[in-house]
Design a protein around this motif. Sequence first.
Motif, PDB file in Angstrom:
ATOM      1  N   UNK A 158      -2.915   0.845  -4.100  1.00 24.31           N
ATOM      2  CA  UNK A 158      -2.410  -0.540  -4.046  1.00 24.31           C
ATOM      3  C   UNK A 158      -1.326  -0.716  -5.117  1.00 24.31           C
ATOM      4  N   UNK A 159      -0.153  -1.095  -4.689  1.00 29.41           N
ATOM      5  CA  UNK A 159       0.932  -1.415  -5.617  1.00 29.41           C
ATOM      6  C   UNK A 159       0.803  -2.886  -5.991  1.00 29.41           C
ATOM      7  N   UNK A 160       0.574  -3.166  -7.274  1.00 31.75           N
ATOM      8  CA  UNK A 160       0.242  -4.525  -7.699  1.00 31.75           C
ATOM      9  C   UNK A 160       1.410  -5.256  -8.354  1.00 31.75           C
TER      10      UNK A 160
ATOM     11  N   UNK B 131       4.591   7.086   2.268  1.00 28.28           N
ATOM     12  CA  UNK B 131       4.858   5.826   2.970  1.00 28.28           C
ATOM     13  C   UNK B 131       4.512   4.619   2.103  1.00 28.28           C
ATOM     14  N   UNK B 132       5.395   3.632   2.109  1.00 32.56           N
ATOM     15  CA  UNK B 132       5.167   2.346   1.435  1.00 32.56           C
ATOM     16  C   UNK B 132       5.076   1.261   2.503  1.00 32.56           C
ATOM     17  N   UNK B 133       4.005   0.467   2.461  1.00 35.09           N
ATOM     18  CA  UNK B 133       3.836  -0.639   3.409  1.00 35.09           C
ATOM     19  C   UNK B 133       3.716  -1.933   2.617  1.00 35.09           C
TER      20      UNK B 133
ATOM     21  N   UNK C 121      -6.893  -0.684   6.041  1.00 37.67           N
ATOM     22  CA  UNK C 121      -6.647   0.090   4.824  1.00 37.67           C
ATOM     23  C   UNK C 121      -7.603  -0.230   3.686  1.00 37.67           C
ATOM     24  N   UNK C 122      -8.231  -1.416   3.709  1.00 34.15           N
ATOM     25  CA  UNK C 122      -9.210  -1.727   2.666  1.00 34.15           C
ATOM     26  C   UNK C 122     -10.544  -1.086   3.045  1.00 34.15           C
ATOM     27  N   UNK C 123     -11.067  -0.157   2.233  1.00 32.69           N
ATOM     28  CA  UNK C 123     -12.248   0.607   2.642  1.00 32.69           C
ATOM     29  C   UNK C 123     -13.494  -0.226   2.872  1.00 32.69           C
ATOM     30  N   UNK C 124     -13.595  -1.405   2.270  1.00 32.66           N
ATOM     31  CA  UNK C 124     -14.787  -2.229   2.433  1.00 32.66           C
ATOM     32  C   UNK C 124     -14.797  -3.027   3.740  1.00 32.66           C
ATOM     33  N   UNK C 125     -13.678  -3.073   4.441  1.00 37.76           N
ATOM     34  CA  UNK C 125     -13.629  -3.799   5.710  1.00 37.76           C
ATOM     35  C   UNK C 125     -14.516  -3.117   6.740  1.00 37.76           C
TER      36      UNK C 125
ATOM     37  N   UNK D 155       0.859  -1.187   0.000  1.00 38.54           N
ATOM     38  CA  UNK D 155       0.000   0.000   0.000  1.00 38.54           C
ATOM     39  C   UNK D 155       0.892   1.232   0.000  1.00 38.54           C
ATOM     40  N   UNK D 156       0.421   2.283  -0.669  1.00 38.37           N
ATOM     41  CA  UNK D 156       1.146   3.557  -0.690  1.00 38.37           C
ATOM     42  C   UNK D 156       0.241   4.616  -0.061  1.00 38.37           C
TER      43      UNK D 156
END
Length: 570
Positions: A560-562, A458-460, A474-478, A387-388
Motif C-alpha cells: 500500500x502506497x500511503x 504495477x501501480x494502481x 487486493x485487501x486480504x481480509x476481504x 497499490x503496488x
Amino acid sequence: MCLSSFASAQKTPFEQSKKTQTATYPEAIAYYKLLAKQYPQVKLFSYGNTDFGQPLELLVLSKDQIFDPLTIKKRKKTVLLINNGIHPGEPEGIDASMMLSRDLLKGNKLPKDVVICIIPLYNIDGSFNRTSTSRANQNGPVSYGFRGNAKNLDLNRDFIKTDSKNSAAFQLIFNTWKPEIFVDTHTSNGADYQYVMTLIPTQKDKLNTILSGYLTHTLVPGLYEAMAKQGYPMIPYVNSIAETPESGITGFIESPRYSTGYAALHNVIGFMPETHMLKAYDLRVDATYKLLQSYIDIIQRDAKLILENKQRADEFVARQTEFPLTWQLNKNEVNKITFKGFEAGQKPSVVSGLNRLYYDRSKPYTKTIQEWNKFEPAISVQKPLAYIIPKAWDKMIVLLKLNNVKMQELKSDTKIEVESYYIEDVKTGSKPYEGHYLHTGVKVNPKKQKLQYYAGDVIIYVNQENNRYIVETLEPQATDSFFNWNFFDSILDMKEHYSAYVFEDTAEGILKSNPLLRAQLEEKKSLDTAFSKNAAAQLDFVYKNSDYYEKTHNRYPVARLMTTVKLNLK
C-alpha cells in the motif's frame, strides 16, 4: 422460407414440447441465429472461450440497430444484461428469454432507451451433461443440464477466482457492455410455499447508497407490484433461519464470488430471481418471462434516472476513502412480512421409521413472519493512495485489467516506502471448496518498509470508479480477496531454515550482541510457561528476530502506497 414453416420455426423447443422440455444449447443458439437473420434489431456476438471449447454467445436487442457498446453509452442508452443457465438444471431463463426476444421483435416492442443483452446459456459445459435426475427435488422439465461445468466448478462461485474460461469470457462481456442492471435467472431449493417466484436483489446495505435508495424504494416495489398484477405475487428468497419459514427468514449477503456480488463491485444493481422448484415447469417459465418483461418496462420508464444514479455512484466510489471488507447480520433489527405458506408437520419416515418433515398443500396459510435483512460492516479499511503489485503476480494483474482497472508500470528500478501487511493469522478450510482450500479469519500486521521494486511492476491508484473491485480483491481480509482464494499461498511457506545444532552457536552470538533481544526472550519465557520449557521454540524465536530470517515470509506482496511520491511511470 414459407410463412407457415417460418411461424413453426419461431416456436421454441419449450413450446414445441408442450411446455415440458427445455432447449439444449445447440437448439438455443440455432434459434437465436434464426432471429438474427430475420430481424435487423438483433445481433449475436461471440466472446472468448469456455472450458467446453465453445465461445460464450451474447444476444443483443437494440431498437435503433446500434450494436457498438461505446456508441450505446454515448447515446445514453441503459443496458440490461440477462444471464441464463449458470446452473443448467435451473433453465427457466433459457426458455423465457427465447420467447421474450421473439415476442419483442415480432411485435416491434423493443424499448427505445434500453439495450437488452442476453447470455443464452452461460454454463455450456454443464448443459451437455443432460439427465432427468440430478435435480432430485425439482418438478421438471423432462431433462436438463448439470450444475457443475466441464471442470466440475459451480460457476456461481467463480467470479473472483476465475478458474474457468467461462468466467473470463463473462467478465469480458460485462466490462465491454457495462450494464446498469443485471439479472441472473435461477431455481430455488428449500421449503415449500405458495409462491412461484422469489427474488434476491443485491443486498441493499452493501450496495452503494445512491443505488440502494432506488433499488429499495422504486425498483423492487415496482417489480412486486407488476408481478402481483400478472398473477405471480413474490416474496424475498426464503432463507429460513430454522427448518420451516415460520421461524423467520434472513436476507442473503452475496459476496463477490457470486454473480450479483461481482456486479455490485462495479456499481451495478443485480438480481437473482429464484422460481420455486416444486411448481410446474410451465408456470416457472411463465413467471420468469413476466418478470423479465417487468424489468424491461421499469428500466425503460426510469432509464434516465438509472443512468444518472450509476454515474453518481461511480463518482462517489472514485472519491470514497473507507471500504467495508466483511459484513455481519444485525439480529436486533427485524421486519414483519406477510407470507403465504403451507402447514408443516411431522410423520414417520418410510426410510428410517423416524419422524420426518412434510408440508401439507391442502392446508395453505397466510401468516406474518419475521425477516432479518440489515447487514453492517464487520471489518473496514481506509484505502491507500495506490497499490503496488510486483509483475510476477501476473494472474491477478490480468484479472484487474479484464475489469477495466487502470494501472501503470514503473519505468525503472526504484525503492519505495510502503505499508506492507504481514499475515499474522489465517484459518484455512480442511476440505476443498470449489477447487480451493479457502482462507478466512485473516489478521494482518501492517509495517512501514522501504522495498525494492523493478521496471514493469504495477501501480494502481485508488481513485477510480472500479475502486470497490480493486479494494475487495487486493485487501486480504476481504471475504473474496485474491488472498483468500489462495493466489498468494506461496508466501506462507518458509524457503530457508536452519540446522539447530549449528544455529545454536549463531544464536548465542546474536544474543550477546543484542541485549534488547535477550531481554525480549527472557520476558517471553517468564510469561509463557510452555515456551520456557521448549528449547526449539526459544531457538526459533531468536531466529525469527534475526537477520537470518527471510523478510518475505508471510509478507503479503501487494503493498500500500500511503504518501504521494514522484514515480517514474510508463
